[in-house]
Every structure is written in C-alpha cells, then in structure tokens.
Write a protein that holds these residues in place. Structure first.
Motif, PDB file in Angstrom:
ATOM      1  N   ALA A 183       0.745  -1.250   0.039  1.00 34.75           N
ATOM      2  CA  ALA A 183       0.038   0.233   0.196  1.00 34.75           C
ATOM      3  C   ALA A 183       0.720   1.322  -0.129  1.00 34.75           C
ATOM      4  N   ASP A 184       2.009   1.280   0.599  1.00 28.82           N
ATOM      5  CA  ASP A 184       2.814   2.311   0.631  1.00 28.82           C
ATOM      6  C   ASP A 184       3.909   2.376  -0.410  1.00 28.82           C
ATOM      7  N   GLY A 185       3.684   3.441  -1.224  1.00 27.05           N
ATOM      8  CA  GLY A 185       4.597   3.632  -2.526  1.00 27.05           C
ATOM      9  C   GLY A 185       6.001   3.716  -2.074  1.00 27.05           C
ATOM     10  N   PHE A 186       6.418   4.425  -0.947  1.00 25.15           N
ATOM     11  CA  PHE A 186       7.555   4.742  -0.533  1.00 25.15           C
ATOM     12  C   PHE A 186       8.546   3.410  -0.444  1.00 25.15           C
ATOM     13  N   ALA A 187       7.697   2.349  -0.351  1.00 29.48           N
ATOM     14  CA  ALA A 187       8.329   1.005   0.021  1.00 29.48           C
ATOM     15  C   ALA A 187       8.742   0.241  -1.129  1.00 29.48           C
ATOM     16  N   VAL A 188       8.295   0.829  -2.379  1.00 28.11           N
ATOM     17  CA  VAL A 188       8.330   0.095  -3.595  1.00 28.11           C
ATOM     18  C   VAL A 188       9.768  -0.495  -4.108  1.00 28.11           C
ATOM     19  N   ILE A 189      10.606   0.539  -4.111  1.00 27.71           N
ATOM     20  CA  ILE A 189      12.092  -0.096  -4.480  1.00 27.71           C
ATOM     21  C   ILE A 189      12.589  -1.131  -3.628  1.00 27.71           C
ATOM     22  N   GLU A 190      12.685  -0.903  -2.064  1.00 29.05           N
ATOM     23  CA  GLU A 190      12.988  -1.871  -1.212  1.00 29.05           C
ATOM     24  C   GLU A 190      12.407  -2.957  -1.330  1.00 29.05           C
ATOM     25  N   ARG A 191      11.142  -3.151  -1.690  1.00 34.93           N
ATOM     26  CA  ARG A 191      10.335  -4.185  -1.663  1.00 34.93           C
ATOM     27  C   ARG A 191      10.481  -5.159  -2.746  1.00 34.93           C
TER      28      ARG A 191
END
Length: 120
Positions: free
Chosen positions: A33-41
């Motif tokens: 749900a959180d866009g800020f975690a996209v790269i890490e995830r």
C-alpha cells in the motif's frame, strides 16, 4: 516456480481484488500500500511484474515507475499501470515514464488478466 507479482495499490479493496485474482491464477503476490517502500520491496521480492497504481498518497506512481526504470537491478521488470487517470494524454505520459502496460479503472477481470499475461 510461480511467477511473482508486486501489487502497489493504496485502495484496500482493489489491492485485495487484484491479489485474489492473481493468486487464483497461480501467481505469488506481494501486496503493497505504501509507495515509499516500492524500491526496497522490489529488491527483496524480485517480482516478475509490478502492477502500479498511479494515484498514490504522498508519492506519484509515475515517479515510482521512473525510479524502477532508473535502477539497474530493477529496470527490466515490466510495469502494468492501473489507474483512474484515463484522460487524453494520460496513457502516453504513463508509458513515457516506463510502464509497458496501461489499464484504466474501473478494471474488468478479463482485460486485467490478459494484460498481466502479456507482460509476464
């Protein structure tokens, strides 16, 4: 081994619907749900496809697509943009950011699954 799909969608109902549809077709799904975690995830999950909502809180899906495509390790992962932005020029702008696929909301099941199948 099941293909892996990262679903980036802030709407709980849409995220669950996309996840349930994909799991029913045998995909391994990582909802986010959180866009800020996209790269890490994306680095940790190593998806075969990213399904990206464009209208996210706090950060634009366009920015996230550009960030994925700018990252050496992630740039080859195809992105399917699923968005309520369906005005003139929106698809072109989204594809210019790097998305390989585009679907306007509300999304119907058959076109959604066809778009996933074409990209994975």
């Amino acid at each position: 081994m099941a293909k892996r799909i990262l679903v980036v969608e802030d709407n709980d109902l849409n995220r669950k619907l996309f996840g349930d549809l994909l799991k029913a077709k045998g995909f391994e799904v990582e909802p986010l749900a959180d866009g800020f975690a996209v790269i890490e995830r994306a680095r940790a999950f190593a998806p075969d496809l990213v399904i990206m909502d464009i209208q996210l809180p706090r950060i634009s899906g366009l920015e996230l697509i550009e960030a994925l495509k700018a990252d050496e390790a992630l740039r080859s992962i195809p992105v399917l943009a699923v968005t309520a932005y369906a005005g003139k020029g929106d698809e072109e702008r989204i594809r210019e950011a790097g998305a390989e696929g585009y679907l306007a909301k509300p999304v119907s099941i058959t076109p959604f699954l066809q778009a996933v199948g074409q990209l994975i």
